[in-house]
Scaffold this active site. Structure first.
Site, PDB file in Angstrom:
ATOM      1  N   GLY A  67       0.528  -1.154  -0.182  1.00  0.00           N
ATOM      2  CA  GLY A  67      -0.420   0.196  -0.107  1.00  0.00           C
ATOM      3  C   GLY A  67       0.984   1.674   0.125  1.00  0.00           C
ATOM      4  N   GLY A 115       0.772  -5.094   0.499  1.00  0.00           N
ATOM      5  CA  GLY A 115      -0.605  -5.267  -0.465  1.00  0.00           C
ATOM      6  C   GLY A 115      -0.786  -5.788  -1.592  1.00  0.00           C
ATOM      7  N   GLU A 138       5.656  -6.020   7.599  1.00  0.00           N
ATOM      8  CA  GLU A 138       4.630  -5.081   8.523  1.00  0.00           C
ATOM      9  C   GLU A 138       5.381  -4.064   9.730  1.00  0.00           C
ATOM     10  OE1 GLU A 138       2.054  -6.155   5.109  1.00  0.00           O
ATOM     11  OE2 GLU A 138       3.792  -7.297   6.234  1.00  0.00           O
ATOM     12  N   ASP A 146      -1.347  -7.819   7.033  1.00  0.00           N
ATOM     13  CA  ASP A 146      -2.418  -7.910   7.205  1.00  0.00           C
ATOM     14  C   ASP A 146      -2.278  -8.550   5.370  1.00  0.00           C
ATOM     15  OD1 ASP A 146      -1.521  -5.322   5.150  1.00  0.00           O
ATOM     16  OD2 ASP A 146      -3.280  -4.000   5.633  1.00  0.00           O
TER      17      ASP A 146
END
Length: 364
Positions: A67, A115, A138, A146
């Protein structure tokens, strides 16, 4: 570049191509890109002339670095809350990819992280190359895996997923295959030929045969040789005990892993370990995504996310000041807050049955 050309769409033969087109930002995902990919999949699913979808990244460096964390940093620092709307749509896209009824071919060439894993590793045909570097990084920025990462890593053989989640290490092709993050190894020079051949495929079976025809054995990886100490050390119940086992294993690579983990956010480490262990007990990918939405929303409001991105991406001093700074200061009650129901703000994906994602937990 405007948002309209950050995702390019075209059709070759019977294959719908989705190209992430922000090469200057390593194809990092924006909210507009997530919406465009989702809409493209809805169209491809309804179009009987489309046999399969192929997702690739523009440029020479990778599929997608994740992301747009600079934007997430700025949004979290200002407390706007737009990042949570982004994650809501992103995680719904991850679920759509996992249950997409036609072959979804992901070319995980080069950097495929965060992502980028979310838009590739839930697909039905996942291709890595000798240039692939796959990671869920992360914890390095004070965040928690995630985009279905806790489900994918929780499903990896033994404790390999725990090792990758806590260290945030990137792996190459062979290790991505070993961990269940990819299906086939295709040399980068053969990708143009593969793309051309896929255009003529009319069925899922033809897609699979074509990919296999272009595939070859991957060069040797690193993780298989370390399985003994990884499984032994990471089987522990707490991050503190994992670090103790790594430090006292007598294995140089294990000691290095301990040092790597110790530099990460104490809160992120403890929540990540809990999320992985919980994900293994959940019924499938959607339930894991629901859980991840909770952890992401709580992490958004905590100082470590902004501080981690500052240290790694903005100022690049690589010296984050975590809050709290020590594992002992992160209580079980504090960790439990990350998993508390969000009420009306829940993602609400888990239907109890929709899809189990990429298969059930392996134990070998």
């Amino acid at each position: 570049m405007n948002h309209d050309d950050s995702v390019l769409l075209h059709t070759e033969g019977r294959v719908r191509h989705i190209t992430l087109n922000r090469p200057h930002a390593l194809n990092a995902l924006t909210h507009a890109m997530v919406r465009r990919i989702d809409a493209a999949l809805a169209e491809a699913e309804a179009d009987d002339s489309v046999t399969a979808v192929l997702i690739t990244g523009a440029g020479e460096r990778g599929l997608c670095a994740g992301g747009d964390i600079r934007w997430i940093h700025d949004d979290a620092r200002a407390g706007v809350g737009a990042a949570m709307d982004f994650w809501r749509d992103e995680y719904r896209l991850n679920a759509r990819i996992a249950r997409f009824p036609k072959p979804y071919v992901a070319i995980m060439d080069g950097i495929t992280m965060g992502g980028g894993v979310g838009v590739s590793a839930h697909g039905s045909v996942r291709v890595v190359t000798e240039r692939s570097r796959v990671a869920m990084p992360e914890t390095a920025i004070g965040f928690v895996p995630d985009v279905g990462g806790t489900y994918l890593l929780g499903s990896a053989p033994g404790e390999l997923g725990t090792h990758l989640a806590l260290t945030a290490d990137a792996v190459g092709a062979a290790d991505a295959l070993l961990c269940g993050l990819a299906d086939h190894f295709v040399r980068a020079q053969r990708l143009p030929g593969l793309t051309t051949a896929l255009a003529g495929c009319g069925t899922a079976a033809e897609i699979e045969r074509t990919v296999r025809r272009h595939a070859s054995p991957a060069p040797s990886g690193e993780l298989a040789a370390h399985r003994e100490w990884i499984d032994s050390c990471y089987r522990a119940d707490t991050v503190e005990e994992i670090l103790d086992r790594l430090d006292n294993s007598g294995v140089p690579a294990a000691k290095q892993a301990a040092a790597t983990i110790a530099a990460k956010s104490p809160t992120a480490l403890k929540v990540t370990l809990a999320a992985l262990r919980r994900a293994r007990r959940l019924p499938g990918l959607e339930a894991a995504l629901d859980q991840e939405f909770r952890t992401s929303c709580v992490a958004y409001a905590r100082p470590d996310l902004v501080e981690g991105v500052r240290a790694q991406i903005i100022d690049k001093d690589r010296s984050p000041r975590w809050t709290p700074a020590e594992l002992a200061e992160v209580s079980e009650d504090e960790v439990a807050l990350f998993f508390a129901p969000l009420g009306a703000r829940e993602l609400g994906l888990d239907p109890g049955s929709r899809t189990t994602g990429r298969g059930s937990r392996t134990t070998d």
